[in-house]
Scaffold this motif. Structure first.
Motif, PDB file in Angstrom:
ATOM      1  N   ASN A  12      50.651  11.712  72.102  1.00  0.00           N
ATOM      2  CA  ASN A  12      50.265  11.715  70.218  1.00  0.00           C
ATOM      3  C   ASN A  12      50.849  13.680  69.621  1.00  0.00           C
ATOM      4  O   ASN A  12      50.808  13.506  68.821  1.00  0.00           O
ATOM      5  N   LYS A  13      50.241  14.277  70.474  1.00  0.00           N
ATOM      6  CA  LYS A  13      50.410  15.312  70.487  1.00  0.00           C
ATOM      7  C   LYS A  13      52.020  16.559  70.727  1.00  0.00           C
ATOM      8  O   LYS A  13      51.895  16.964  70.447  1.00  0.00           O
ATOM      9  N   GLY A  14      52.528  15.465  71.188  1.00  0.00           N
ATOM     10  CA  GLY A  14      53.884  15.574  72.056  1.00  0.00           C
ATOM     11  C   GLY A  14      54.953  16.556  71.069  1.00  0.00           C
ATOM     12  O   GLY A  14      55.385  17.493  71.878  1.00  0.00           O
ATOM     13  N   LYS A  15      54.458  16.226  69.962  1.00  0.00           N
ATOM     14  CA  LYS A  15      55.757  16.678  69.094  1.00  0.00           C
ATOM     15  C   LYS A  15      55.600  18.884  69.215  1.00  0.00           C
ATOM     16  O   LYS A  15      56.472  18.774  68.857  1.00  0.00           O
ATOM     17  N   PHE A  16      54.358  18.407  69.139  1.00  0.00           N
ATOM     18  CA  PHE A  16      54.367  19.579  69.280  1.00  0.00           C
ATOM     19  C   PHE A  16      53.830  20.768  70.293  1.00  0.00           C
ATOM     20  O   PHE A  16      53.499  22.008  70.559  1.00  0.00           O
ATOM     21  N   LEU A  17      54.413  19.762  71.672  1.00  0.00           N
ATOM     22  CA  LEU A  17      54.078  20.677  72.684  1.00  0.00           C
ATOM     23  C   LEU A  17      55.818  21.136  73.278  1.00  0.00           C
ATOM     24  O   LEU A  17      55.791  21.312  74.646  1.00  0.00           O
ATOM     25  N   ILE A  18      56.728  19.955  72.879  1.00  0.00           N
ATOM     26  CA  ILE A  18      57.591  20.767  73.154  1.00  0.00           C
ATOM     27  C   ILE A  18      57.919  21.733  74.002  1.00  0.00           C
ATOM     28  O   ILE A  18      57.977  23.290  73.984  1.00  0.00           O
ATOM     29  N   ASP A  19      58.564  21.741  75.025  1.00  0.00           N
ATOM     30  CA  ASP A  19      58.678  22.279  76.208  1.00  0.00           C
ATOM     31  C   ASP A  19      57.728  23.661  77.345  1.00  0.00           C
ATOM     32  O   ASP A  19      58.301  24.672  77.706  1.00  0.00           O
ATOM     33  N   GLN A  20      56.600  23.427  76.580  1.00  0.00           N
ATOM     34  CA  GLN A  20      55.364  23.690  77.425  1.00  0.00           C
ATOM     35  C   GLN A  20      55.177  22.710  78.649  1.00  0.00           C
ATOM     36  O   GLN A  20      55.227  21.783  78.655  1.00  0.00           O
ATOM     37  N   LYS A  21      54.743  24.152  79.905  1.00  0.00           N
ATOM     38  CA  LYS A  21      53.962  23.412  80.653  1.00  0.00           C
ATOM     39  C   LYS A  21      52.150  22.598  80.266  1.00  0.00           C
ATOM     40  O   LYS A  21      51.722  23.247  80.035  1.00  0.00           O
ATOM     41  N   VAL A  22      52.898  21.089  81.266  1.00  0.00           N
ATOM     42  CA  VAL A  22      51.106  20.524  81.429  1.00  0.00           C
ATOM     43  C   VAL A  22      50.737  20.106  82.852  1.00  0.00           C
ATOM     44  O   VAL A  22      51.481  19.333  83.154  1.00  0.00           O
ATOM     45  N   LEU A  23      49.854  19.258  82.678  1.00  0.00           N
ATOM     46  CA  LEU A  23      49.321  18.836  83.490  1.00  0.00           C
ATOM     47  C   LEU A  23      48.904  17.270  83.395  1.00  0.00           C
ATOM     48  O   LEU A  23      48.340  17.410  82.143  1.00  0.00           O
ATOM     49  N   VAL A  24      49.476  16.104  83.749  1.00  0.00           N
ATOM     50  CA  VAL A  24      48.723  15.182  83.833  1.00  0.00           C
ATOM     51  C   VAL A  24      47.806  14.292  84.856  1.00  0.00           C
ATOM     52  O   VAL A  24      48.833  14.479  86.225  1.00  0.00           O
ATOM     53  N   GLU A  25      47.735  13.356  85.290  1.00  0.00           N
ATOM     54  CA  GLU A  25      47.683  12.504  85.896  1.00  0.00           C
ATOM     55  C   GLU A  25      47.676  10.712  85.564  1.00  0.00           C
ATOM     56  O   GLU A  25      47.293  10.811  85.111  1.00  0.00           O
ATOM     57  N   GLY A  26      48.222   9.556  86.773  1.00  0.00           N
ATOM     58  CA  GLY A  26      47.796   8.370  86.339  1.00  0.00           C
ATOM     59  C   GLY A  26      48.267   7.534  87.284  1.00  0.00           C
ATOM     60  O   GLY A  26      48.499   7.909  88.837  1.00  0.00           O
ATOM     61  N   TRP A  27      49.249   6.598  86.974  1.00  0.00           N
ATOM     62  CA  TRP A  27      48.644   5.710  88.062  1.00  0.00           C
ATOM     63  C   TRP A  27      50.354   4.844  87.778  1.00  0.00           C
ATOM     64  O   TRP A  27      51.097   4.387  87.099  1.00  0.00           O
ATOM     65  N   ILE A  28      51.047   4.744  89.075  1.00  0.00           N
ATOM     66  CA  ILE A  28      53.214   4.723  88.729  1.00  0.00           C
ATOM     67  C   ILE A  28      52.986   2.701  88.385  1.00  0.00           C
ATOM     68  O   ILE A  28      51.903   2.256  88.868  1.00  0.00           O
ATOM     69  N   ARG A  29      54.019   2.735  87.431  1.00  0.00           N
ATOM     70  CA  ARG A  29      53.487   1.554  87.080  1.00  0.00           C
ATOM     71  C   ARG A  29      54.724   1.060  87.414  1.00  0.00           C
ATOM     72  O   ARG A  29      55.420  -0.341  87.930  1.00  0.00           O
ATOM     73  N   SER A  30      55.793   1.971  87.193  1.00  0.00           N
ATOM     74  CA  SER A  30      57.257   1.429  87.928  1.00  0.00           C
ATOM     75  C   SER A  30      57.809   2.732  88.472  1.00  0.00           C
ATOM     76  O   SER A  30      57.646   3.955  87.408  1.00  0.00           O
ATOM     77  N   PHE A  31      59.024   2.662  89.491  1.00  0.00           N
ATOM     78  CA  PHE A  31      60.040   3.365  89.721  1.00  0.00           C
ATOM     79  C   PHE A  31      61.298   3.103  89.937  1.00  0.00           C
ATOM     80  O   PHE A  31      61.997   2.523  90.514  1.00  0.00           O
ATOM     81  N   ARG A  32      62.000   3.863  88.743  1.00  0.00           N
ATOM     82  CA  ARG A  32      63.738   3.370  88.607  1.00  0.00           C
ATOM     83  C   ARG A  32      64.389   3.902  89.409  1.00  0.00           C
ATOM     84  O   ARG A  32      64.253   5.710  88.855  1.00  0.00           O
ATOM     85  N   TYR A  33      66.019   4.099  89.832  1.00  0.00           N
ATOM     86  CA  TYR A  33      66.685   4.925  90.179  1.00  0.00           C
ATOM     87  C   TYR A  33      66.562   5.820  91.286  1.00  0.00           C
ATOM     88  O   TYR A  33      66.854   7.232  91.301  1.00  0.00           O
ATOM     89  N   SER A  34      65.277   6.366  91.895  1.00  0.00           N
ATOM     90  CA  SER A  34      64.577   7.276  92.780  1.00  0.00           C
ATOM     91  C   SER A  34      64.693   8.663  91.229  1.00  0.00           C
ATOM     92  O   SER A  34      64.427   9.596  91.664  1.00  0.00           O
ATOM     93  N   ILE A  35      64.331   8.208  90.058  1.00  0.00           N
ATOM     94  CA  ILE A  35      64.564   9.337  89.090  1.00  0.00           C
ATOM     95  C   ILE A  35      63.206   9.400  88.185  1.00  0.00           C
ATOM     96  O   ILE A  35      62.626  10.210  87.608  1.00  0.00           O
TER      97      ILE A  35
END
Ligand code: ATP
Ligand code: MN
Length: 467
Positions: A12-35
């Protein structure tokens, strides 16, 4: 300090957070191309895309599997992809627990289509799935706005007891509770915990009535229990019920309240849960050829509910059968209760709107409903909805002492146990009304789920109390 964000907040706030350092946690839904990691934390249906730095150790890459729980510190970047506005460029990743891909394959978390039955078998994991997490978030918002509605309309939230002694409210079979050793026969219930037989409550109405006759407007919102062997897609053995009870209220005011209330709830969800609704809408459309969910909900708001007496309904059935427009499996005559085929015909085919039926024959309704002058019908009202049938059952209550006493006798209701209920009719009795709304049924209707077992975290039904 690096600020921690939920994925919902971050998106939601992404637009205003560009280039800022943040921390998130969660569960992986998918992982592609090792990246690319697709991460979800339950706060929203939307996922966060994470871009790993290229120099990650191979050992760590191996641990990044579907279902694993992680913490990421990264820099918010404007996404090049069109699907999302932002993404996270990872600087540091911690894996809380890496999940074995073989285990995932056997579970409902394997990213492919699973049946609702299979999801139910792993009910402890289904909170992690898209569809069930949508339903759960919407369920929360419905509960919240129900409290909001009543609070804003001057009602007081009342907690009625779950343990009760009255088995005489005229609703199905009850679960008994006891601390006695049932091996010792015969059982002397005067030695039981409460010195008498006790049950799990099927409704808080009678207690709510006594409260309304002092507080004016009250509502209950709690679990109720019914030991009926109804194995249908609309019945649970443990479900949640909302029961408003209002002093100085006649039946028409009661119906107005019920209609206004349901429309408020639907409108609130359309305004506040659009992302989840849209997901369900698209998802359910793929599963069945049902009405589109959003259109269906908007249609409910558009028109007044059809109001019609039971006697008029029977006349319509007579006419329609004569005209050979319909042939019921269970033919119906005045005095009989409506079955789901009759309800469906009325709501889905005949009126094509929700229908409020009032003034039912007294012999098919409970003792506490107010007797009409014809001596044959009572001031009951049921609201029938498309797809799910009865969503609300209510009535104006019998406030006249003598008539209530007579009704209790006629229906073999134990007036000794209900002395307190009867007593309220001698201390300033007034016309009053109320209704019961099945919470899980309205969640079912709003989310468009076919089975009520898929809108409650852990359903209790005949033969099933797992988890
Ligand atoms: P039904 O005819 O559908 O079995 P009922 O007439 O027994 O319902 P009430 O005693 O009038 O139900 O209960 C009030 C409301 O509670 C109903 O209108 C319905 O929305 C909901 N409800 C009743 N029984 C159940 C159940 N077993 N599971 C979930 N919701 C229920
Ligand atoms: Mn009912």
């Amino acid at each position: 300090m690096i600020r921690k964000y939920s994925i919902k907040e971050l998106l939601n706030k992404g637009k205003f957070l560009i280039d800022q350092k943040v921390l998130v946690e969660g569960w992986i839904r998918s992982f592609r191309y090792s990246i690319f990691i697709i991460l979800n934390d339950g706060s929203t249906i939307n996922n966060l895309q994470i871009i790993l730095s290229k120099k990650l150790d191979k050992k760590i890459i191996k641990k990044i599997t579907i279902g694993s729980s992680i913490r990421v510190i990264g820099i918010v970047k404007k996404s090049i992809g069109k699907k999302q506005y932002i993404e996270l460029k990872s600087l540091d990743i911690i894996i809380y627990e890496s999940v074995d891909p073989e285990i995932i394959q056997k579970s409902i978390l394997q990213p492919k289509k699973h049946s609702f039955e299979k999801l139910r078998e792993q009910a402890h994991l289904r909170f992690k799935t898209n569809i069930f997490s949508c339903v759960m978030r919407i369920r929360h918002h419905i509960a919240f706005c129900i409290h909001k509605y009543f609070h804003e309309h001057g009602f007081f939230y009342l907690h009625t007891p779950i343990i009760t002694t009255s088995n005489c409210e005229g609703v199905g079979r009850m679960f008994q509770i006891t601390t006695m050793n049932l091996k010792n026969q015969p059982i002397d219930y005067t030695k039981d915990f409460f010195k008498c037989k006790t049950y799990l409550s099927v409704s808080g109405q009678l207690e709510a009535e006594t409260a309304s006759l002092g507080l004016g407007k009250v509502y209950t919102f709690g679990p109720v229990f019914r030991a009926e062997n109804s194995n249908t897609s609309r019945h649970l053995s443990e479900f949640w019920m909302i029961e408003p009870e209002i002093a100085f209220y006649h039946l028409d005011e009661n119906i107005n309240l019920a209609e206004n209330f349901i429309k408020f709830v639907i409108k609130y969800i359309l305004e506040n849960s659009m992302e989840d609704l849209t997901f369900l809408d698209q998802r359910l459309e793929k599963c069945s050829k049902k009405n589109r969910l959003l259109e269906k909900l908007e249609l409910i708001l558009k028109f007044p509910f059809k109001r019609i007496s039971y006697t008029e309904v029977i006349k319509i059935f007579d006419q329609e059968e004569k005209k050979k427009n319909i042939k019921f499996l269970h033919p119906i005559v005045w005095g009989m209760d409506l079955q789901s085929e009759h309800e469906q015909y009325l709501v889905d085919k005949y009126f094509k709107t929700p229908v409020v039926i009032f003034d039912y024959p007294c012999n098919i309704k409970a003792f506490y409903m107010r007797m009409n002058n014809d001596g044959k019908t009572v001031r009951a009202m049921d609201i029938l909805f498309p797809e799910i049938g009865e969503i609300i059952g209510g009535s104006q209550r019998e406030e006249r002492y003598d008539i209530l006493l007579q009704r209790m006798k006629d229906t073999n209701t134990d007036k000794k146990k209900l002395w307190w209920y009867l007593d309220t009719r001698r201390f300033g009795s007034v016309p009053h009304s109320g209704f019961g709304l099945g919470f899980d049924r309205i969640v079912q209707f709003i989310t468009g789920m076919n089975n009520i077992r898929d809108v409650i975290p852990f359903p209790r039904t005949p033969n099933n109390a797992e988890f």
